[in-house]
Design a protein around this motif. Structure first.
Motif, PDB file in Angstrom:
ATOM      1  N   GLY A 242      -8.346   7.936  -3.898  1.00  0.00           N
ATOM      2  CA  GLY A 242      -7.915   7.259  -2.674  1.00  0.00           C
ATOM      3  C   GLY A 242      -6.462   6.879  -2.802  1.00  0.00           C
ATOM      4  O   GLY A 242      -5.905   6.849  -3.908  1.00  0.00           O
ATOM      5  N   HIS A 243      -5.836   6.616  -1.682  1.00  0.00           N
ATOM      6  CA  HIS A 243      -4.442   6.206  -1.736  1.00  0.00           C
ATOM      7  C   HIS A 243      -4.063   5.466  -0.464  1.00  0.00           C
ATOM      8  O   HIS A 243      -4.690   5.633   0.582  1.00  0.00           O
ATOM      9  CB  HIS A 243      -3.518   7.417  -1.929  1.00  0.00           C
ATOM     10  CG  HIS A 243      -3.459   8.318  -0.733  1.00  0.00           C
ATOM     11  ND1 HIS A 243      -4.392   9.295  -0.495  1.00  0.00           N
ATOM     12  CD2 HIS A 243      -2.572   8.377   0.298  1.00  0.00           C
ATOM     13  CE1 HIS A 243      -4.088   9.923   0.625  1.00  0.00           C
ATOM     14  NE2 HIS A 243      -2.988   9.385   1.130  1.00  0.00           N
ATOM     15  N   ALA A 244      -3.033   4.625  -0.609  1.00  0.00           N
ATOM     16  CA  ALA A 244      -2.485   3.905   0.530  1.00  0.00           C
ATOM     17  C   ALA A 244      -1.317   4.707   1.103  1.00  0.00           C
ATOM     18  O   ALA A 244      -0.578   5.350   0.364  1.00  0.00           O
ATOM     19  CB  ALA A 244      -2.003   2.522   0.095  1.00  0.00           C
ATOM     20  N   ASN A 245      -1.174   4.668   2.412  1.00  0.00           N
ATOM     21  CA  ASN A 245      -0.087   5.391   3.080  1.00  0.00           C
ATOM     22  C   ASN A 245       1.131   4.473   3.167  1.00  0.00           C
ATOM     23  O   ASN A 245       1.271   3.689   4.110  1.00  0.00           O
ATOM     24  CB  ASN A 245      -0.537   5.855   4.462  1.00  0.00           C
ATOM     25  CG  ASN A 245       0.514   6.715   5.147  1.00  0.00           C
ATOM     26  OD1 ASN A 245       1.404   7.254   4.494  1.00  0.00           O
ATOM     27  ND2 ASN A 245       0.419   6.824   6.467  1.00  0.00           N
ATOM     28  N   LEU A 246       2.006   4.581   2.176  1.00  0.00           N
ATOM     29  CA  LEU A 246       3.167   3.695   2.106  1.00  0.00           C
ATOM     30  C   LEU A 246       4.463   4.497   2.132  1.00  0.00           C
ATOM     31  O   LEU A 246       4.544   5.584   1.554  1.00  0.00           O
ATOM     32  CB  LEU A 246       3.149   2.883   0.796  1.00  0.00           C
ATOM     33  CG  LEU A 246       1.893   2.085   0.449  1.00  0.00           C
ATOM     34  CD1 LEU A 246       2.090   1.391  -0.893  1.00  0.00           C
ATOM     35  CD2 LEU A 246       1.572   1.066   1.535  1.00  0.00           C
ATOM     36  N   TYR A 344      -6.147   0.459  -0.746  1.00  0.00           N
ATOM     37  CA  TYR A 344      -5.340  -0.762  -0.720  1.00  0.00           C
ATOM     38  C   TYR A 344      -4.317  -0.714  -1.853  1.00  0.00           C
ATOM     39  O   TYR A 344      -4.673  -0.469  -3.009  1.00  0.00           O
ATOM     40  CB  TYR A 344      -6.218  -2.004  -0.879  1.00  0.00           C
ATOM     41  CG  TYR A 344      -7.252  -2.144   0.216  1.00  0.00           C
ATOM     42  CD1 TYR A 344      -6.865  -2.203   1.554  1.00  0.00           C
ATOM     43  CD2 TYR A 344      -8.609  -2.218  -0.091  1.00  0.00           C
ATOM     44  CE1 TYR A 344      -7.815  -2.334   2.560  1.00  0.00           C
ATOM     45  CE2 TYR A 344      -9.561  -2.341   0.902  1.00  0.00           C
ATOM     46  CZ  TYR A 344      -9.160  -2.398   2.227  1.00  0.00           C
ATOM     47  OH  TYR A 344     -10.106  -2.511   3.219  1.00  0.00           O
ATOM     48  N   PRO A 345      -3.056  -0.949  -1.548  1.00  0.00           N
ATOM     49  CA  PRO A 345      -2.030  -0.901  -2.594  1.00  0.00           C
ATOM     50  C   PRO A 345      -2.089  -2.120  -3.505  1.00  0.00           C
ATOM     51  O   PRO A 345      -2.586  -3.183  -3.122  1.00  0.00           O
ATOM     52  CB  PRO A 345      -0.722  -0.878  -1.802  1.00  0.00           C
ATOM     53  CG  PRO A 345      -1.054  -1.603  -0.533  1.00  0.00           C
ATOM     54  CD  PRO A 345      -2.486  -1.257  -0.221  1.00  0.00           C
ATOM     55  N   VAL A 346      -1.567  -1.948  -4.707  1.00  0.00           N
ATOM     56  CA  VAL A 346      -1.532  -3.015  -5.706  1.00  0.00           C
ATOM     57  C   VAL A 346      -0.117  -3.092  -6.275  1.00  0.00           C
ATOM     58  O   VAL A 346       0.436  -2.075  -6.689  1.00  0.00           O
ATOM     59  CB  VAL A 346      -2.537  -2.740  -6.848  1.00  0.00           C
ATOM     60  CG1 VAL A 346      -2.463  -3.853  -7.896  1.00  0.00           C
ATOM     61  CG2 VAL A 346      -3.953  -2.584  -6.310  1.00  0.00           C
ATOM     62  N   VAL A 347       0.451  -4.270  -6.270  1.00  0.00           N
ATOM     63  CA  VAL A 347       1.741  -4.476  -6.942  1.00  0.00           C
ATOM     64  C   VAL A 347       1.453  -5.051  -8.316  1.00  0.00           C
ATOM     65  O   VAL A 347       0.570  -5.902  -8.475  1.00  0.00           O
ATOM     66  CB  VAL A 347       2.648  -5.426  -6.137  1.00  0.00           C
ATOM     67  CG1 VAL A 347       3.899  -5.784  -6.956  1.00  0.00           C
ATOM     68  CG2 VAL A 347       3.056  -4.792  -4.815  1.00  0.00           C
ATOM     69  N   VAL A 348       2.192  -4.591  -9.328  1.00  0.00           N
ATOM     70  CA  VAL A 348       2.009  -5.094 -10.683  1.00  0.00           C
ATOM     71  C   VAL A 348       3.359  -5.430 -11.289  1.00  0.00           C
ATOM     72  O   VAL A 348       4.353  -4.729 -11.071  1.00  0.00           O
ATOM     73  CB  VAL A 348       1.252  -4.074 -11.572  1.00  0.00           C
ATOM     74  CG1 VAL A 348       1.926  -2.714 -11.557  1.00  0.00           C
ATOM     75  CG2 VAL A 348       1.137  -4.576 -13.011  1.00  0.00           C
TER      76      VAL A 348
END
Length: 413
Positions: A242-246, A344-348
């Protein structure tokens, strides 16, 4: 084996007696061995007692070694406890000086756990059974110089049409208005300057503290001592790709890279705003660029001068743009993979490793069918075009939050 060694040494000694070249080589070997022994002895002599076992026996599960690692962790955690105290003080100053029109936050916090261990090695005379975190925090606070200065500046303001003009009068009036800015500043004092403040004044103790500090600051032992880099990936569940469209934004982009972000620019310290801008733009459908987020971050106190952005930028910044933000521990890889699988994107916040030599925010934007992680790295197109092992992301994620650290943020609409 013993007899053969004795025979070899006898032959070597005889050869050294009759052959000058062999004798010279033997002397050089002996000197090299002695120098190596001296270096080892000096090194271990300059290490605090709680570091010796963990450095020499890092893989050991001996109870004494584990206890020493836990003591080291107290010093590591103290750095971040004081960081939080700094943020609380900054907020308190913003409230105290709320009559000011603007605020400038200058955050030069560079204290390390090596500073604190070196001092306690002398104060406790290497008996770390008497260590006390409250006292350690008090020592840490002596490194800080906190100041607030208020300055006045003038700006031009348009006060509108002259009230004495007729209705069709187009004359506008500009006047100079005096405003106030509160400069809230935190600086970190040099190690040697703090020694008298903590009671280390004797010349011998001072030299010992400086020697210990120099030794543990210049050898690569943190990787051996950091007890948090042991992420368990054996219980990972399987999730579909899966992936977020960013959109992809780069912090060096000429459209915003040279815009100011506190005392520097987005190019130099804007990985946080740039990462958040990618997430916000992708999830809201609005074009929110890094300069917009950087401006909001700075005005709302999330810029950490000298070290990028506070972690609060992700939680409060995401909410500011109408997103739901969930902070996730680095010990919970399943939640991270599940979010990526669902789009859903994740910032780290990353620590030292493949992505940075210090600290750096990146966006995790998806997961492939074979479990590789897709990223948007605002500082590198090359790294953004690679697929990454989850183990690298997890093990190199920041340990700034200690054992319960949450350097991952899941964003949902």
């Amino acid at each position: 084996m013993g007899a053969a060694l004795v025979a070899f040494l006898k032959r070597l000694a005889l050869q050294a007696v009759i052959d000058e070249e062999t004798r010279e080589n033997l002397v050089m070997i002996v000197i090299a061995i002695l120098v190596s022994v001296v270096i080892i002895v000096v090194t271990l002599g300059s290490l605090p007692s709680i570091l010796i076992n963990t450095f020499v026996q890092n893989m050991s599960q001996d109870i004494n070694v584990l206890e020493d690692k836990a003591k080291v962790a107290v010093y590591q955690d103290t750095i971040f406890i004081v960081d939080e105290l700094n943020k609380e003080w900054i907020e308190a100053m913003r409230s105290e000086y709320d009559y000011c029109d603007e605020f400038e936050i200058i955050y030069n916090y560079s204290l390390t756990w090596q500073d604190l261990i070196a001092i306690d090695s002398v104060l406790l005379k290497q008996d770390f059974s008497n260590m006390n975190q409250r006292k350690i925090i008090n020592v840490a606070l002596k490194f800080l110089v906190r100041t607030v200065t208020v300055e006045e500046f003038e700006v031009e303001e348009d006060v509108g049409h002259n009230r004495y003009c007729d209705d069709d009068c187009d004359e506008e009036h500009i006047r100079l208005v005096t405003k106030k800015i509160a400069i809230i500043r935190i600086d970190t004092r040099n190690f040697e300057d703090v020694l008298p403040e903590v009671g280390i004044v004797d010349e011998e103790d001072t030299l010992l503290a400086l020697n210990i500090y120099s030794m543990i600051s210049n050898i690569d032992i943190e990787g051996n001592l950091n007890i948090y880099d042991d992420i368990d990936l054996t219980d990972l569940q399987e999730y579909p790709e899966g992936h977020a469209n960013l959109p992809y934004y780069n912090q060096t982009d000429a459209r915003w890279g040279n815009n100011s972000y506190g005392n520097t620019t987005i190019l130099d310290g804007g990985c946080g705003p740039t990462s958040l801008a990618m997430v916000v733009s992708g999830l809201t459908g609005q074009r929110i660029t890094p300069d917009i987020v950087a401006d909001w971050s700075y005005r709302n106190g999330h810029r950490a001068e000298g070290s990028g952005s506070y972690w609060s930028l992700m939680t409060k910044g995401g909410k500011n743009y109408g997103l739901n933000v969930e902070a996730v521990s680095r010990k919970d890889p399943n939640s991270i993979i599940k979010a990526l699988s669902e789009g859903y994107p994740v910032v780290v916040s990353m620590g030292k490793g493949h992505f940075t030599s210090g600290g750096h925010f990146i966006v995790l934007r998806g997961i492939t069918a074979d479990g590789k992680i897709l990223v948007h790295d605002s500082a590198s197109v090359e790294r953004s075009n690679k697929e990454w092992d989850l183990s690298i992301i997890m093990n190199e994620s920041s340990t700034n939050g200690g054992t319960s650290g949450s350097p991952f943020w899941i964003f949902r609409p």
